[in-house]
Design a protein around this motif. Structure first.
Motif, mmCIF file in Angstrom:
data_model
loop_
_atom_site.group_PDB
_atom_site.id
_atom_site.type_symbol
_atom_site.label_atom_id
_atom_site.label_comp_id
_atom_site.label_asym_id
_atom_site.label_seq_id
_atom_site.Cartn_x
_atom_site.Cartn_y
_atom_site.Cartn_z
ATOM 1 N N ARG A 161 0.234 7.106 -17.322
ATOM 2 C CA ARG A 161 1.498 7.531 -16.706
ATOM 3 C C ARG A 161 2.287 6.302 -16.283
ATOM 4 N N CYS A 162 3.578 6.299 -16.585
ATOM 5 C CA CYS A 162 4.474 5.203 -16.216
ATOM 6 C C CYS A 162 5.349 5.616 -15.042
ATOM 7 N N LEU A 163 5.682 4.632 -14.213
ATOM 8 C CA LEU A 163 6.569 4.872 -13.073
ATOM 9 C C LEU A 163 7.486 3.666 -12.879
ATOM 10 N N GLU A 164 8.704 3.924 -12.441
ATOM 11 C CA GLU A 164 9.657 2.874 -12.096
ATOM 12 C C GLU A 164 10.333 3.242 -10.783
ATOM 13 N N VAL A 165 10.647 2.212 -9.984
ATOM 14 C CA VAL A 165 11.336 2.414 -8.711
ATOM 15 C C VAL A 165 12.708 1.758 -8.795
ATOM 16 N N TYR A 166 13.750 2.522 -8.431
ATOM 17 C CA TYR A 166 15.124 2.036 -8.497
ATOM 18 C C TYR A 166 15.800 2.154 -7.133
ATOM 19 N N SER A 167 16.686 1.189 -6.866
ATOM 20 C CA SER A 167 17.654 1.299 -5.788
ATOM 21 C C SER A 167 19.018 1.289 -6.454
ATOM 22 N N GLY A 168 19.665 2.443 -6.500
ATOM 23 C CA GLY A 168 20.853 2.565 -7.338
ATOM 24 C C GLY A 168 20.453 2.356 -8.791
ATOM 25 N N GLU A 169 21.095 1.393 -9.453
ATOM 26 C CA GLU A 169 20.752 1.083 -10.841
ATOM 27 C C GLU A 169 19.814 -0.113 -10.950
ATOM 28 N N GLU A 170 19.444 -0.703 -9.808
ATOM 29 C CA GLU A 170 18.571 -1.888 -9.793
ATOM 30 C C GLU A 170 17.107 -1.464 -9.879
ATOM 31 N N LYS A 171 16.417 -1.956 -10.877
ATOM 32 C CA LYS A 171 14.989 -1.665 -10.986
ATOM 33 C C LYS A 171 14.218 -2.616 -10.089
ATOM 34 N N LEU A 172 13.483 -2.054 -9.161
ATOM 35 C CA LEU A 172 12.715 -2.852 -8.213
ATOM 36 C C LEU A 172 11.271 -3.038 -8.639
ATOM 37 N N VAL A 173 10.682 -1.988 -9.218
ATOM 38 C CA VAL A 173 9.245 -1.969 -9.493
ATOM 39 C C VAL A 173 8.980 -1.258 -10.816
ATOM 40 N N THR A 229 0.825 -1.204 0.000
ATOM 41 C CA THR A 229 0.000 0.000 0.000
ATOM 42 C C THR A 229 0.865 1.262 0.000
ATOM 43 N N ASP A 230 1.935 1.250 0.790
ATOM 44 C CA ASP A 230 2.797 2.424 0.831
ATOM 45 C C ASP A 230 3.644 2.553 -0.428
ATOM 46 N N LEU A 231 3.917 1.436 -1.082
ATOM 47 C CA LEU A 231 4.537 1.507 -2.412
ATOM 48 C C LEU A 231 3.626 2.290 -3.357
ATOM 49 N N CYS A 232 2.344 1.968 -3.346
ATOM 50 C CA CYS A 232 1.398 2.678 -4.214
ATOM 51 C C CYS A 232 1.266 4.142 -3.818
ATOM 52 N N ASN A 233 1.358 4.421 -2.512
ATOM 53 C CA ASN A 233 1.336 5.810 -2.074
ATOM 54 C C ASN A 233 2.524 6.585 -2.628
ATOM 55 N N LEU A 234 3.724 5.973 -2.586
ATOM 56 C CA LEU A 234 4.912 6.637 -3.123
ATOM 57 C C LEU A 234 4.764 6.902 -4.617
ATOM 58 N N LEU A 235 4.200 5.934 -5.327
ATOM 59 C CA LEU A 235 3.999 6.111 -6.765
ATOM 60 C C LEU A 235 3.044 7.274 -7.030
ATOM 61 N N GLN A 236 1.959 7.325 -6.280
ATOM 62 C CA GLN A 236 0.982 8.394 -6.494
ATOM 63 C C GLN A 236 1.531 9.759 -6.068
ATOM 64 N N LEU A 237 2.321 9.789 -4.995
ATOM 65 C CA LEU A 237 2.914 11.050 -4.566
ATOM 66 C C LEU A 237 3.908 11.573 -5.600
ATOM 67 N N THR A 238 4.635 10.661 -6.242
ATOM 68 C CA THR A 238 5.566 11.072 -7.283
ATOM 69 C C THR A 238 4.810 11.601 -8.501
ATOM 70 N N ALA A 239 3.743 10.915 -8.872
ATOM 71 C CA ALA A 239 2.909 11.396 -9.980
ATOM 72 C C ALA A 239 2.345 12.772 -9.660
ATOM 73 N N ALA A 240 1.909 12.971 -8.413
ATOM 74 C CA ALA A 240 1.351 14.260 -7.997
ATOM 75 C C ALA A 240 2.417 15.353 -8.041
ATOM 76 N N ALA A 241 3.650 15.013 -7.644
ATOM 77 C CA ALA A 241 4.739 15.993 -7.671
ATOM 78 C C ALA A 241 5.041 16.426 -9.100
ATOM 79 N N HIS A 242 4.993 15.470 -10.034
ATOM 80 C CA HIS A 242 5.244 15.798 -11.437
ATOM 81 C C HIS A 242 4.121 16.681 -11.991
#
Length: 244
Positions: A97-109, A31-44
């Motif tokens: 809208r597309c979103l990706e989550v990275y840790s360093g260069e590793e794509k997580l989501v 759920t908080d993953l989805c919150n982060l995605l939506q907050l990033t979309a909102a920031a953009h």
């Protein structure tokens, strides 16, 4: 708000995972993953001049219609992740809208979201009233697969009923999109959630659910997935399919 001087059509935003966002195992909640995605979309949207505040001048808001999330692994407590977002399509009242989550260069989501312009007075979709030509569109997909049609006609088992309360609502005055996911995941075997057995999930938002509505949460299961629905008066308002 005017378009920000530092606006770009692709946004990268860093987030540090805090303990309030994590399961007992220290990994980020879905759920908080989805919150982060939506907050990033909102920031953009904010720096691009098409935020909630900008749109409310015309009685409009963006609302989620579909979301697909594919997960290699969940971020952990204290990990700093970078969320990258761009708009794939934007025309009239609809946007992908597309979103990706990275840790360093590793794509997580990877995530693909489908949004609709919603009139907050008439509660109906309508064409975006604000200019958006300054957004460059990118056809690159963030997920390996596109949305699929969630089969909501298969036999279901009633899991629970609940009444929509104030804490379920968001600024558009209806149940927040992440709340539906929370309700459904709470009905799942906890080990499937905390052991990161969910490799991807899709959500379809079909009808609004508002304060004091009584809803039923149902579940159907097959070998590789589960389907949950949130229903009001016998009509499906939301569908979630999780894949293992």
């Amino acid at each position: 708000m005017p378009i920000a001087p530092d606006f770009t059509s692709i946004l990268n935003k860093d987030w540090e995972i805090n303990f309030l966002q994590c399961y007992p195992n220290g990994f980020l909640k879905y759920t908080d993953l989805c919150n982060l995605l939506q907050l990033t979309a909102a920031a953009h949207a904010e720096i691009g001049g098409i935020s909630f505040t900008d749109m409310q001048v015309y009685g409009q808001a963006w609302v989620m219609s579909k979301m697909r999330v594919e997960i290699a692994r969940l971020p952990q407590w204290k990990e700093t992740v970078r969320v990258k977002t761009w708009i794939k399509t934007l025309e009239n009242s609809r946007s992908v809208r597309c979103l990706e989550v990275y840790s360093g260069e590793e794509k997580l989501v990877g995530c693909e979201t489908y949004w609709v312009v919603f009139n907050t007075n008439t509660r109906r979709p309508e064409q975006l009233a604000l200019p958006f030509d300054h957004f460059e569109l990118f056809p690159t997909a963030a997920t390996a697969e596109e949305y699929s049609r969630i089969d909501i006609a298969q036999p279901k088992t009633l899991r629970t009923e609940r009444k929509v309360v104030l804490s379920d609502l968001d600024i558009v005055n209806h149940t927040n999109s992440v709340k539906y996911l929370e309700w459904c995941l709470d009905q799942m075997n906890p080990s499937l959630v905390t052991n990161q057995k969910i490799k991807s999930f899709e959500m379809n938002y079909l009808k609004e659910v508002v304060l004091n509505d009584l809803v039923a949460i149902t579940e159907s299961t097959c070998e590789t997935s589960k389907v949950f629905t949130v229903e009001k008066d016998g009509k499906v308002c939301f569908a979630l399919q999780t894949f293992f």
